[in-house]
Motif scaffolding. Structure first.
Motif, PDB file in Angstrom:
ATOM      1  N   LEU A  39       3.209  -9.041   1.792  1.00 17.31           N
ATOM      2  CA  LEU A  39       3.082  -9.646   0.468  1.00 17.31           C
ATOM      3  C   LEU A  39       4.381  -9.610  -0.318  1.00 17.31           C
ATOM      4  O   LEU A  39       4.467 -10.189  -1.401  1.00 17.31           O
ATOM      5  CB  LEU A  39       1.988  -8.919  -0.335  1.00 17.31           C
ATOM      6  N   GLY A  40       5.392  -8.956   0.225  1.00 20.33           N
ATOM      7  CA  GLY A  40       6.643  -8.829  -0.503  1.00 20.33           C
ATOM      8  C   GLY A  40       7.259 -10.168  -0.851  1.00 20.33           C
ATOM      9  O   GLY A  40       7.663 -10.412  -1.992  1.00 20.33           O
TER      10      GLY A  40
ATOM     11  N   GLU B  23       2.027   0.155  -1.132  1.00 20.21           N
ATOM     12  CA  GLU B  23       3.270  -0.611  -1.032  1.00 20.21           C
ATOM     13  C   GLU B  23       3.742  -0.724   0.414  1.00 20.21           C
ATOM     14  O   GLU B  23       4.414  -1.695   0.777  1.00 20.21           O
ATOM     15  CB  GLU B  23       4.361  -0.004  -1.897  1.00 20.21           C
ATOM     16  N   ASP B  24       3.373   0.242   1.263  1.00 20.67           N
ATOM     17  CA  ASP B  24       3.721   0.156   2.678  1.00 20.67           C
ATOM     18  C   ASP B  24       2.730  -0.717   3.445  1.00 20.67           C
ATOM     19  O   ASP B  24       3.121  -1.493   4.322  1.00 20.67           O
ATOM     20  CB  ASP B  24       3.770   1.557   3.290  1.00 20.67           C
ATOM     21  N   VAL B  25       1.453  -0.594   3.117  1.00 22.81           N
ATOM     22  CA  VAL B  25       0.425  -1.410   3.768  1.00 22.81           C
ATOM     23  C   VAL B  25       0.655  -2.894   3.494  1.00 22.81           C
ATOM     24  O   VAL B  25       0.470  -3.742   4.368  1.00 22.81           O
ATOM     25  CB  VAL B  25      -0.979  -0.988   3.285  1.00 22.81           C
ATOM     26  N   CYS B  26       1.079  -3.204   2.266  1.00 19.75           N
ATOM     27  CA  CYS B  26       1.249  -4.607   1.855  1.00 19.75           C
ATOM     28  C   CYS B  26       2.706  -5.062   1.860  1.00 19.75           C
ATOM     29  O   CYS B  26       2.985  -6.213   1.516  1.00 19.75           O
ATOM     30  CB  CYS B  26       0.647  -4.815   0.467  1.00 19.75           C
TER      31      CYS B  26
ATOM     32  N   HIS C 259       5.946   6.560   9.374  1.00 17.35           N
ATOM     33  CA  HIS C 259       4.500   6.430   9.548  1.00 17.35           C
ATOM     34  C   HIS C 259       3.908   5.220   8.825  1.00 17.35           C
ATOM     35  O   HIS C 259       2.726   4.941   8.955  1.00 17.35           O
ATOM     36  CB  HIS C 259       3.790   7.700   9.050  1.00 17.35           C
ATOM     37  N   GLY C 260       4.725   4.506   8.053  1.00 19.15           N
ATOM     38  CA  GLY C 260       4.211   3.330   7.358  1.00 19.15           C
ATOM     39  C   GLY C 260       3.896   2.206   8.335  1.00 19.15           C
ATOM     40  O   GLY C 260       4.546   2.052   9.371  1.00 19.15           O
ATOM     41  N   LYS C 261       2.893   1.422   8.017  1.00 15.77           N
ATOM     42  CA  LYS C 261       2.533   0.262   8.840  1.00 15.77           C
ATOM     43  C   LYS C 261       2.165  -0.892   7.928  1.00 15.77           C
ATOM     44  O   LYS C 261       1.373  -0.732   6.997  1.00 15.77           O
ATOM     45  CB  LYS C 261       1.369   0.584   9.780  1.00 15.77           C
ATOM     46  N   VAL C 262       2.749  -2.054   8.196  1.00 19.61           N
ATOM     47  CA  VAL C 262       2.500  -3.247   7.385  1.00 19.61           C
ATOM     48  C   VAL C 262       1.291  -3.994   7.932  1.00 19.61           C
ATOM     49  O   VAL C 262       1.244  -4.335   9.113  1.00 19.61           O
ATOM     50  CB  VAL C 262       3.734  -4.171   7.384  1.00 19.61           C
TER      51      VAL C 262
END
Length: 271
Positions: free
Chosen positions: A221-222, A201-204, A214-217
């Motif tokens: 897709l949201g 969910e963080d990657v996309c 630390h999340g990276k998009v």
């Protein structure tokens, strides 16, 4: 079964060679299949999502099945005792799990390891223990960092295979990774962890929860998923309106019967 997917010895060999390991948390067949197609090394899949269909979708990925506390299994089965965890792990293994996340007590982790199960523990920010630390980085003081090191060494001693290393300072993460046989699955634990682990969910970028530091998009897709959901809702509304007003079904959606056959039917049921 997928004989070309990695085994524990392969993951350990990757650590020894200094190879980086990619890892994603997935919840759907589509996510698992995409990860397999992309060549992701490891997947984390919670027990409640773990099915033969998920194993098939995950393909050659090495899969960690999460065994969290509480009613997360079939028919709300709870995990409390060693026997509960062993039963759940063997059930997951029968489907094709490669290792098992367990943040329970040392005695439960040891019971699993003693039964030759590859156990993954947790170091640092541990959601199930959050009342003790709050939502923050863990290990920023000398005493806390020493406690993390002792925790890692205790898990090594009882035979644990790896650990999720979550939100731990960079130099502490480096020391733990380089001075432990555990496979360190880093989530917000710097570049030094053995694996880099993110939630899909963080990657996309379609998560609705707090987005971690630390999340990276990698793909937004949201908006697309919201557009798809809005279109789905509108289609459902149009369908309901059509039903309410008699617009559906039309003649083209029904099966006709010839007059002669209908007359024969009526005659056959006359008293």
């Amino acid at each position: 079964m997928y004989h070309n997917r990695p085994h524990v010895e392969d993951i350990r060999a990757m650590k020894k060679r200094g190879e980086k390991i990619s890892m994603l948390y997935v919840t759907t067949l589509e996510e698992a299949a995409a990860a397999n197609e992309a060549g992701i090394h490891m997947l984390s899949i919670e027990r409640k999502y773990w099915t033969p269909e998920m194993r098939e979708a995950a393909g050659s990925c090495f899969v960690q099945v999460g065994l969290p506390y509480g009613p997360h299994g079939p028919a709300g089965a709870k995990l409390v005792t060693s026997e509960d965890y062993l039963r759940a792990a063997f059930e997951a293994g029968a489907i094709g799990a490669d290792c098992y996340y367990c943040a329970a007590s040392y005695d439960i982790q040891k019971a699993m390891a003693d039964n030759h199960l590859a156990v993954v523990g947790h170091i640092g920010l541990i959601p199930s223990y959050i009342t003790w630390t709050g939502w923050r980085a863990v290990g920023k003081t000398g005493d806390e960092a020493a406690a993390l090191y002792a925790h890692a060494k205790k898990m090594e001693e009882i035979g644990v295979f790896g650990a999720e290393l979550e939100v731990v300072p960079d130099r502490v993460a480096k020391h733990l990774t380089e001075n432990s046989s555990l496979i360190m699955l880093g989530m917000g634990a710097s570049k030094y962890a053995d694996a880099q682990y993110l939630f899909t969910e963080d990657v996309c970028s379609y998560g609705v929860n707090h987005k971690p530091r630390h999340g990276k998009v990698y793909a937004d897709l949201g908006a697309k998923m919201k557009e798809l959901q809005d279109a789905r809702i509108q289609a459902f509304k149009d369908f309901k309106s059509d039903v309410d007003t008699g617009g559906y079904p039309e003649a083209c959606h029904s099966v006709p019967i010839k007059d002669v056959e209908y007359d024969a039917f009526l005659k056959s049921i006359e008293d």
